[in-house]
Structure formats: structure tokens, C-alpha cells
Motif scaffolding. Structure first.
Motif, PDB file in Angstrom:
ATOM      1  N   LYS A  36      -7.446 117.488 -16.817  1.00 56.43           N
ATOM      2  CA  LYS A  36      -8.641 116.706 -16.466  1.00 56.43           C
ATOM      3  C   LYS A  36      -8.922 115.636 -17.518  1.00 56.43           C
ATOM      4  O   LYS A  36      -9.094 114.458 -17.204  1.00 56.43           O
ATOM      5  CB  LYS A  36      -9.847 117.636 -16.337  1.00 56.43           C
ATOM      6  CG  LYS A  36     -11.161 116.911 -16.172  1.00 56.43           C
ATOM      7  CD  LYS A  36     -12.317 117.900 -15.999  1.00 56.43           C
ATOM      8  CE  LYS A  36     -13.633 117.199 -15.723  1.00 56.43           C
ATOM      9  NZ  LYS A  36     -14.238 116.603 -16.925  1.00 56.43           N
ATOM     10  N   GLU A  37      -8.947 116.039 -18.770  1.00 53.69           N
ATOM     11  CA  GLU A  37      -9.280 115.074 -19.824  1.00 53.69           C
ATOM     12  C   GLU A  37      -8.262 113.942 -19.879  1.00 53.69           C
ATOM     13  O   GLU A  37      -8.615 112.776 -20.029  1.00 53.69           O
ATOM     14  CB  GLU A  37      -9.369 115.781 -21.189  1.00 53.69           C
ATOM     15  CG  GLU A  37     -10.529 116.764 -21.312  1.00 53.69           C
ATOM     16  CD  GLU A  37     -11.910 116.101 -21.226  1.00 53.69           C
ATOM     17  OE1 GLU A  37     -12.017 114.891 -21.542  1.00 53.69           O
ATOM     18  OE2 GLU A  37     -12.870 116.788 -20.826  1.00 53.69           O
ATOM     19  N   LEU A  38      -6.981 114.298 -19.743  1.00 49.29           N
ATOM     20  CA  LEU A  38      -5.954 113.259 -19.850  1.00 49.29           C
ATOM     21  C   LEU A  38      -5.988 112.312 -18.663  1.00 49.29           C
ATOM     22  O   LEU A  38      -5.813 111.101 -18.813  1.00 49.29           O
ATOM     23  CB  LEU A  38      -4.564 113.894 -20.001  1.00 49.29           C
ATOM     24  CG  LEU A  38      -4.354 114.771 -21.242  1.00 49.29           C
ATOM     25  CD1 LEU A  38      -2.895 115.228 -21.330  1.00 49.29           C
ATOM     26  CD2 LEU A  38      -4.760 114.029 -22.519  1.00 49.29           C
ATOM     27  N   GLU A  40      -8.591 111.588 -16.892  1.00 48.58           N
ATOM     28  CA  GLU A  40      -9.774 110.729 -17.022  1.00 48.58           C
ATOM     29  C   GLU A  40      -9.523 109.611 -18.020  1.00 48.58           C
ATOM     30  O   GLU A  40      -9.922 108.462 -17.798  1.00 48.58           O
ATOM     31  CB  GLU A  40     -10.990 111.575 -17.434  1.00 48.58           C
ATOM     32  CG  GLU A  40     -11.431 112.494 -16.302  1.00 48.58           C
ATOM     33  CD  GLU A  40     -12.748 113.211 -16.553  1.00 48.58           C
ATOM     34  OE1 GLU A  40     -13.291 113.776 -15.594  1.00 48.58           O
ATOM     35  OE2 GLU A  40     -13.221 113.217 -17.719  1.00 48.58           O
ATOM     36  N   ASN A  41      -8.847 109.940 -19.111  1.00 48.67           N
ATOM     37  CA  ASN A  41      -8.520 108.889 -20.075  1.00 48.67           C
ATOM     38  C   ASN A  41      -7.653 107.815 -19.441  1.00 48.67           C
ATOM     39  O   ASN A  41      -7.852 106.625 -19.656  1.00 48.67           O
ATOM     40  CB  ASN A  41      -7.777 109.486 -21.276  1.00 48.67           C
ATOM     41  CG  ASN A  41      -8.733 110.131 -22.269  1.00 48.67           C
ATOM     42  OD1 ASN A  41      -9.945 109.909 -22.207  1.00 48.67           O
ATOM     43  ND2 ASN A  41      -8.182 110.932 -23.168  1.00 48.67           N
ATOM     44  N   ALA A  42      -6.676 108.258 -18.663  1.00 48.82           N
ATOM     45  CA  ALA A  42      -5.755 107.298 -18.041  1.00 48.82           C
ATOM     46  C   ALA A  42      -6.512 106.389 -17.076  1.00 48.82           C
ATOM     47  O   ALA A  42      -6.301 105.169 -17.053  1.00 48.82           O
ATOM     48  CB  ALA A  42      -4.638 108.043 -17.319  1.00 48.82           C
ATOM     49  N   SER A  86     -13.582 104.452 -27.679  1.00 43.88           N
ATOM     50  CA  SER A  86     -13.709 103.016 -27.444  1.00 43.88           C
ATOM     51  C   SER A  86     -14.728 102.739 -26.344  1.00 43.88           C
ATOM     52  O   SER A  86     -14.936 101.605 -25.956  1.00 43.88           O
ATOM     53  CB  SER A  86     -12.341 102.460 -27.025  1.00 43.88           C
ATOM     54  OG  SER A  86     -11.894 103.169 -25.875  1.00 43.88           O
ATOM     55  N   LYS A  87     -15.355 103.813 -25.833  1.00 41.02           N
ATOM     56  CA  LYS A  87     -16.101 103.640 -24.585  1.00 41.02           C
ATOM     57  C   LYS A  87     -17.582 103.385 -24.750  1.00 41.02           C
ATOM     58  O   LYS A  87     -18.201 102.757 -23.903  1.00 41.02           O
ATOM     59  CB  LYS A  87     -15.841 104.837 -23.678  1.00 41.02           C
ATOM     60  CG  LYS A  87     -14.338 104.894 -23.339  1.00 41.02           C
ATOM     61  CD  LYS A  87     -13.889 106.149 -22.646  1.00 41.02           C
ATOM     62  CE  LYS A  87     -12.359 106.191 -22.649  1.00 41.02           C
ATOM     63  NZ  LYS A  87     -11.818 107.422 -22.090  1.00 41.02           N
ATOM     64  N   ILE A  88     -18.159 103.914 -25.786  1.00 45.73           N
ATOM     65  CA  ILE A  88     -19.572 103.601 -26.026  1.00 45.73           C
ATOM     66  C   ILE A  88     -19.760 103.337 -27.512  1.00 45.73           C
ATOM     67  O   ILE A  88     -18.976 103.807 -28.350  1.00 45.73           O
ATOM     68  CB  ILE A  88     -20.535 104.749 -25.611  1.00 45.73           C
ATOM     69  CG1 ILE A  88     -20.158 106.061 -26.311  1.00 45.73           C
ATOM     70  CG2 ILE A  88     -20.555 104.942 -24.109  1.00 45.73           C
ATOM     71  CD1 ILE A  88     -21.198 107.156 -26.145  1.00 45.73           C
ATOM     72  N   LEU A 100     -15.336 107.564 -17.401  1.00 46.23           N
ATOM     73  CA  LEU A 100     -15.365 109.012 -17.217  1.00 46.23           C
ATOM     74  C   LEU A 100     -15.567 109.723 -18.548  1.00 46.23           C
ATOM     75  O   LEU A 100     -16.248 110.729 -18.640  1.00 46.23           O
ATOM     76  CB  LEU A 100     -14.078 109.469 -16.535  1.00 46.23           C
ATOM     77  CG  LEU A 100     -13.891 108.927 -15.106  1.00 46.23           C
ATOM     78  CD1 LEU A 100     -12.460 109.106 -14.630  1.00 46.23           C
ATOM     79  CD2 LEU A 100     -14.869 109.596 -14.155  1.00 46.23           C
ATOM     80  N   GLY A 101     -14.937 109.188 -19.587  1.00 46.74           N
ATOM     81  CA  GLY A 101     -15.093 109.793 -20.907  1.00 46.74           C
ATOM     82  C   GLY A 101     -16.088 109.008 -21.734  1.00 46.74           C
ATOM     83  O   GLY A 101     -16.462 107.896 -21.385  1.00 46.74           O
ATOM     84  N   PHE A 102     -16.576 109.623 -22.798  1.00 47.60           N
ATOM     85  CA  PHE A 102     -17.417 108.915 -23.772  1.00 47.60           C
ATOM     86  C   PHE A 102     -17.681 109.757 -25.005  1.00 47.60           C
ATOM     87  O   PHE A 102     -18.216 109.298 -25.985  1.00 47.60           O
ATOM     88  CB  PHE A 102     -18.755 108.486 -23.149  1.00 47.60           C
ATOM     89  CG  PHE A 102     -19.531 109.622 -22.532  1.00 47.60           C
ATOM     90  CD1 PHE A 102     -20.243 110.512 -23.306  1.00 47.60           C
ATOM     91  CD2 PHE A 102     -19.520 109.788 -21.151  1.00 47.60           C
ATOM     92  CE1 PHE A 102     -20.948 111.555 -22.728  1.00 47.60           C
ATOM     93  CE2 PHE A 102     -20.232 110.828 -20.571  1.00 47.60           C
ATOM     94  CZ  PHE A 102     -20.947 111.720 -21.353  1.00 47.60           C
ATOM     95  N   GLU A 105     -13.943 113.344 -27.962  1.00 51.91           N
ATOM     96  CA  GLU A 105     -13.431 114.568 -28.592  1.00 51.91           C
ATOM     97  C   GLU A 105     -12.253 115.189 -27.878  1.00 51.91           C
ATOM     98  O   GLU A 105     -11.658 116.121 -28.398  1.00 51.91           O
ATOM     99  CB  GLU A 105     -14.520 115.603 -28.821  1.00 51.91           C
ATOM    100  CG  GLU A 105     -15.529 115.736 -27.712  1.00 51.91           C
ATOM    101  CD  GLU A 105     -16.561 116.835 -28.001  1.00 51.91           C
ATOM    102  OE1 GLU A 105     -16.939 117.022 -29.156  1.00 51.91           O
ATOM    103  OE2 GLU A 105     -16.960 117.488 -27.032  1.00 51.91           O
ATOM    104  N   ALA A 106     -11.865 114.673 -26.711  1.00 56.08           N
ATOM    105  CA  ALA A 106     -10.817 115.351 -25.958  1.00 56.08           C
ATOM    106  C   ALA A 106      -9.497 115.384 -26.724  1.00 56.08           C
ATOM    107  O   ALA A 106      -8.926 116.461 -26.956  1.00 56.08           O
ATOM    108  CB  ALA A 106     -10.632 114.694 -24.599  1.00 56.08           C
ATOM    109  N   LEU A 107      -9.019 114.195 -27.143  1.00 56.89           N
ATOM    110  CA  LEU A 107      -7.704 114.187 -27.789  1.00 56.89           C
ATOM    111  C   LEU A 107      -7.720 115.014 -29.072  1.00 56.89           C
ATOM    112  O   LEU A 107      -6.786 115.777 -29.341  1.00 56.89           O
ATOM    113  CB  LEU A 107      -7.262 112.747 -28.061  1.00 56.89           C
ATOM    114  CG  LEU A 107      -6.893 111.938 -26.807  1.00 56.89           C
ATOM    115  CD1 LEU A 107      -6.326 110.572 -27.186  1.00 56.89           C
ATOM    116  CD2 LEU A 107      -5.873 112.699 -25.944  1.00 56.89           C
TER     117      LEU A 107
END
Ligand code: ADP
Ligand code: MG
Length: 614
Positions: A36-38, A40-42, A86-88, A100-102, A105-107
Motif C-alpha cells: 500500500k505505502e509503495l 501510494e508513493n508511486a 516532499s508533499k507538505i 496520498l502520502g504526507f 515515514e513509510a520508507l
């Protein structure tokens, strides 16, 4: 056993790696969470083509390749650092976030519990660059097209306790695929390929929601769904809702998205469920794919670590909007919406339009044309006197009376002139005591008598309850029966609720109950069986909820009790009365178990059966 308290201990700052591992416990609970996290990043990176390679359910390896914007080499160490995104950049950004991410911490979390490598190339770079999670500072050039490959191996290699909680590879694989499906439904414009242990298991080309949802939810859904699109101020809801007939035993085909994010939100689930309430029995689950879009400032997505829940600024308005949009879609349901009504035969005017409400829904019954009032009276009499008709042997009786009604000597009345007023047409006969056959302009109508009757009764009870006008019928001789202590207790504790429902059930002894009154609408049903069922429902759902949230389950139970049983021989006037009642009853085309109550066979369907005109 905890160790005994032995005075204050030293407070320490936790090392970064441990902090990440603790955070990983929250977000990375199993391989599918990594997927899921990957993904969303893509998607946040603008990818339109995604390949997900899994090995051993994702535990051994999850490698996701995208064709997104890539990460510049000098930023790669940061991408892997905690709280780097890089998102917020500000609270204002967070409140208006569209990615989707912000959380940034996922990676870092994944890198703390698995062997992670990132290979990425931006549009203007001469080649790709690769870094490893354990040493992000020292990267090296690599080959690769524009985009990013994140390769995650040996999940939880360093946290064996966690690894123990994983299920079999096949189960973990199943969770991973479910995550991909969720995301793929949100983004039909993106191409997805999934492989497991080297074999391609899923492949979805870029398409639209109609096709993507058919691929993912299957033919059953695709052939029994309604499309929906509604706007109200800043809210927009679109997607597909499955017909009640396509409902499932499990809630496994329910996909709700808020601003492109899959959510499992109580408020939204409830709104949809409530819209289905009247047409679906409580143990069935509707299928749907719904996308709610609204100004990001009106919804807080930062209330759950994996963002599966959201909080709306005006949750009531959202609930109402979703509820009404889905209700409206379902109320226009008809055979037409299932695509089952073929084009009308030549020379006949069009069938009811596929999108508009059915012409007869909610219309008062017409009195004029041909003795409807009288038929209604007959119908009333029908379930007033004969519902306990012996169900055995009726259809075999072969009496002159039943032959008469199966092969009526006169044609059905006035059918040529009054089709608009009577879309279900006029009864011709009854088949095996189960189906009513009727002729309308389009051709042949087949009605499941019991299901249709049940639907009508259901709506009648519902109305009576809503108007608090459930009439009681006192029984001349109370019906007593042997009851277990739970039944007796339920009757005593819920006397008020039972009274509101039209029942008077009194305890005569610790093991005997007496039914002294039942609802007038049900006056001819088996009082004992009815009382038992009602007590069971009251016990199961609770006295207060049975009149509120679970009222419709109860109504279903009641209607089922009283509806005319199969094998009950009907006269033509009774059958016509049933058709008229169906026309006058909202949502009459599905019984409250979600089965259809009638189907249309058009003349040209019949022609095809006989190979006419070919
Ligand atoms: P978040 O997504 O919350 O920002 P992550 O830890 O998931 O945090 O990712 C950190 C950063 O790494 C992202 O903000 C993004 O800039 C970059 N990144 C991660 N994956 C990709 C990818 N597939 N393509 C481009 N950039 C990526
Ligand atoms: Mg992310």
C-alpha cells in the motif's frame, strides 16, 4: 508477569532505528501494508504504469516499479529519513493535502524492518541511481528507465516477534492483492501488473471505472449494478452500486473512496447500508464502488496512521448526501437498470427509460379504469381470510375452479388501452402455485407471488410503524405455548416495545407465554410462530434497536410470516390486485431479501426462443 516496581528508571532518547521500528509496528503490520505505502508513493509521483512483483506472499520480496517522476540522487537519503517528505511543508498544506502520502515515514519504517533498495531515475538524469536502506548516503549508479523501483526483501528479518504473526504465504499474498485491487479501483487510468513467485496473476490495462470495476469485482457485479453520479455543493459522489440481487454473504466487495483514498469509515458504511436497508436482508452485504470527492479542507485524513479512517468537518451533511444519493439510485432500480429489458418490439412504444424513475413508483393507485377499488378490496380480503390456507395439495386439486383460473375464458380486460396506467399488465394465469403470469405491452411478466406479496406487506408495516399506527388485533382466545426462560424474560422485559409493534405477549408461568394480541395486519398468521420469531428478533437486536436501527430486519420477519405462500391458488382478480399493489409500492421489484419479485420477458425474447424472424 511484570517485574515489581523498583523506583524511577533512567529516561533515554530512543535511537532512530528503534523509533522507526516502533512506527513500523503501526503502519507496516504485514506485507500488504508495504504494498500500500509503495503504491501510494508511486501514484503520488505521477506513475501511470505499475508492476508489483511479490515473492512468498510478499514476505520474501516486494518489488514495485513505477514510471513516475523519480527521485533525484541527492534527495534519496532524505526520502529514506524519518519525517522527510516532499508533499507538505506546513500545516496549511496538511489541511489541503491532495497526495496520498504526507507523513514522511513509510520508507523509513520499511527500511527499519526489511532490506530495502531504491533505484530511481528522473527525466533529465543520464542514468538511474541506487541506494540501500541501511546506508543511504553511499549510492551508486545503476541502470533503469525513468521512474522508481523499490525493492523490499526479507520483511521483519530483524523483528522475529513480528514475523511470527504472519499467516501463510497464500494468505499474505491475498492481502497484498486486495490492497492492489483497492488502489486499482481508485485509479482505473493506471495500468497494473501483479506477479507472484514469477507468475503474472493480475493485469489491468488503463481503462475507466466501469471496466475496471467489472474486472475487479467480477461479472456478477458487472451485470447487476447501477451507475450513480450526484453533486451537492462541494460534494460529488460517483461510482456503481450493486443491485440487492448481487449482494453477498460477506462485506468483501465494498469499496469507498474519499478523494481517491480507500477508506473504511463507519459513517460512510452506515450511510450506504442505510440506503440498502429496505431492499436487503440484514445478513447480506451490498457490493459497491463509490468515490466521494470534496474540497480537501472539508475532510481530515490525518486521524489514522494508515489513513483508513477520515473525519469530515460536516459529517451529518456527508452522511445525508451519501444516503440520499444511493437511495435514489436504488429507488430507480428496475429490470431496465439490470439491462434485462430488451428494446421494445416493433410497433410498440418505448419501455420505461433506463435512467428515470419508474413511471409507477410512488403513484397512488388509479381508481378509474377497471374496478381497481374492487380488486383492492378483493386483495384485502385475500390476505384477511386465506393466508392460513393449507399449502398442501392445492395445486393438485384439479378442481373446476382452479382450471378455470388457469385457463380463463375471457381475455384480460382492457389491456390494449391501459398499459401506461398498469405497467405490469394483466394476469393470465398462475403457474404451479408459484408464479403469476401476466401480459403487458412489452410481452410476458412473471411475478414471484410470495416475494412480491412480502414486499408489499413490508412497505405496509413500515408505513404503519412510521405513523405509529400499528393496529392491535385482540385474540378472542389467547394462544398459549410452552416457552423457554429466555423467551419469557424477553417478553417481560420488552413489553413496551412489543406493544408498539402490536403484540401483547404475557407470561402465564415461568415456562408459558400467552399471545393475547397481534398486529391487525398479521391477524391471520400463526400467532405462536409469529410470537416466537418476534421474540427472537427482539432478543437478538435489543428492544430499543428493533424499533430503530434494526427495524427493517423485524419488518422482514413479519412480512415473511404473512406473505401469501407458494401453492396458494389465486383467482384472476386476486392476481390483478397483486399486480396493482406492486405498481403502487415503492421498490416493489425486489423483495426484502434482495431477490427480484418479477421479470419481464419481451415479445422479441420469445420470438428468439422460437427462432422467429431470423
Ligand atoms: P510520504 O509519502 O509520506 O512523503 P514516504 O516515506 O512514503 O513519505 O516517502 C518519502 C519521500 O520519498 C516522498 O515524499 C517522495 O518525495 C519520495 N518518494 C517515495 N517513493 C517515491 C516514488 N516511487 N517516486 C518518487 N518519489 C518517491
Ligand atoms: Mg508515502
Amino acid at each position: 508477569m511484570s517485574t515489581p516496581f523498583s523506583g524511577p528508571r533512567v529516561i533515554r532518547q530512543l535511537p532512530d532505528q528503534l523509533i522507526s521500528q516502533i512506527a513500523a509496528g503501526e503502519v507496516i503490520e504485514r506485507p500488504s501494508a508495504v504494498v500500500k505505502e509503495l503504491l501510494e508513493n508511486a501514484l503520488d509521483a505521477g506513475a501511470t504504469q505499475l508492476t508489483i512483483r511479490l515473492e512468498a506472499g510478499g514476505v520474501k520480496r516486494i518489488a514495485i516499479t513505477d514510471n513516475g517522476c523519480g527521485i533525484p540522487p541527492e534527495q534519496m537519503p532524505l526520502a529514506l529519513a524519518r519525517h522527510a517528505t516532499s508533499k507538505i511543508a506546513s500545516l496549511h498544506d496538511l489541511e489541503n493535502v491532495t497526495t496520498l502520502g504526507f507523513r514522511g515515514e513509510a520508507l523509513a519504517s520499511i527500511a527499519s524492518v526489511a532490506q530495502l533498495t531504491v533505484t530511481s531515475r528522473t527525466a533529465d538524469a543520464a542514468h538511474a541511481w541506487q541506494v540501500a536502506g541501511h546506508d543511504p548516503q553511499s549510492g551508486s549508479p545503476a541502470s533503469g528507465a525513468q521512474g522508481t523501483l523499490i525493492d523490499v526483501q526479507d520483511l521483519y528479518f530483524n523483528t522475529p516477534a513480528r514475523r511470527k504473526f504472519l499467516k501463510s504465504d497464500q494468505t499474505e499474498y491475498g492481502h497484498c492483492v486486495e490492497v492492489v485491487r483497492r488502489i486499482a479501483l481508485a485509479r482505473p487510468d493506471v495500468r497494473f501488473t501483479v506477479t507472484h513467485n514469477g507468475k503474472t496473476t493480475e493485469h489491468w490495462q488503463e481503462s475507466g471505472l466501469e471496466q475496471r470495476s467489472a474486472q475487479i469485482l467480477g461479472d456478477e457485479f458487472a451485470s447487476a449494478r447501477l451507475s450513480l453520479e450526484e453533486f451537492a455543493g462541494p460534494l460529488r459522489l460517483q461510482g456503481f452500486v450493486g443491485l440487492p440481487t448481487a449482494a453477498r454473504m460477506r462485506a468483501d466487495s465494498q469499496y469507498f473512496y474519499v478523494n481517491g483514498r480507500f477508506v473504511r469509515d463507519k459513517l460512510l458504511t452506515h450511510a450506504v447500508r442505510a440506503a440498502y436497508q429496505d431492499v436487503l436482508h440484514g445478513d447480506r452485504f451490498p457490493s459497491y464502488v463509490l468515490q466521494l470527492d470534496l474540497d480537501p479542507a472539508l475532510v481530515d485524513v490525518n486521524v489514522h496512521p494508515s489513513k483508513i479512517e477520515v473525519r469530515f468537518r460536516d459529517s451529518r451533511a456527508v452522511h445525508q448526501f451519501v444516503f440520499h444519493a444511493v437511495s435514489r439510485a436504488l429507488a430507480r432500480t428496475s429490470a431496465t437498470a439490470q439491462g434485462e429489458v430488451p428494446a421494445p418490439a416493433a410497433g410498440l412504444s418505448a419501455a420505461p427509460s433506463a435512467s428515470g424513475p419508474l413511471p409507477w413508483v410512488n403513484q397512488p393507485m388509479r381508481q378509474a379504469s377497471f374496478g381497481v377499488a374492487q380488486e383492492r378490496a378483493t386483495y384485502g380480503a385475500m390476505f384477511a381470510d386465506t393466508l392460513r390456507a393449507d399449502t398442501s395439495g392445492v395445486s393438485q386439486s384439479g378442481s373446476a375452479g382452479s382450471l378455470q383460473s388457469l385457463f380463463p375464458s375471457q381475455p384480460a380486460p382492457a389491456q390494449a388501452t391501459d398499459d401506461d396506467a398498469f405497467p405490469l399488465g394483466f394476469a393470465l394465469a398462475q403457474l404451479h402455485g408459484i408464479y403469476v403470469l401476466a401480459q403487458n405491452r412489452t410481452g410476458l411478466v412473471l411475478v414471484d407471488m410470495h416475494a412480491a406479496h412480502e414486499r408489499i406487506l413490508y412497505e405496509q408495516f413500515k408505513q404503519a410503524l412510521e405513523e405509529d399506527a400499528v393496529q392491535l388485533q385482540q385474540l378472542l382466545i389467547p394462544v398459549t405455548f410452552h416457552a423457554d426462560p429466555v423467551e419469557v424474560g424477553t417478553a417481560e422485559e420488552n413489553a413496551g416495545t412489543l406493544a408498539a409493534l402490536g403484540f401483547d405477549i404475557a407470561a402465564m408461568s415461568p415456562t408459558t407465554l400467552a399471545v393475547r394480541a397481534i398486529p391487525a395486519l398479521l391477524k391471520n398468521s400463526d400467532a405462536q410462530a409469529l410470537a416466537r420469531d418476534i421474540l427472537r428478533d427482539v432478543r437478538e437486536f435489543g428492544g430499543s434497536r428493533i424499533l430503530g436501527a434494526r427495524r427493517n430486519e423485524l419488518l422482514g420477519t413479519l412480512a415473511c410470516h404473512t406473505a401469501v405462500r407458494a401453492n396458494r391458488q389465486l383467482t384472476l382478480p386476486e392476481m390483478n390486485a397483486l399486480l396493482r399493489q406492486m405498481e403502487a409500492t415503492e421498490r416493489s421489484d425486489q423483495c426484502n431479501h434482495g431477490r427480484p419479485t418479477w421479470v419481464q420477458l419481451a415479445l422479441n425474447d420469445l420470438d428468439k426462443l422460437f427462432l422467429r424472424g431470423q
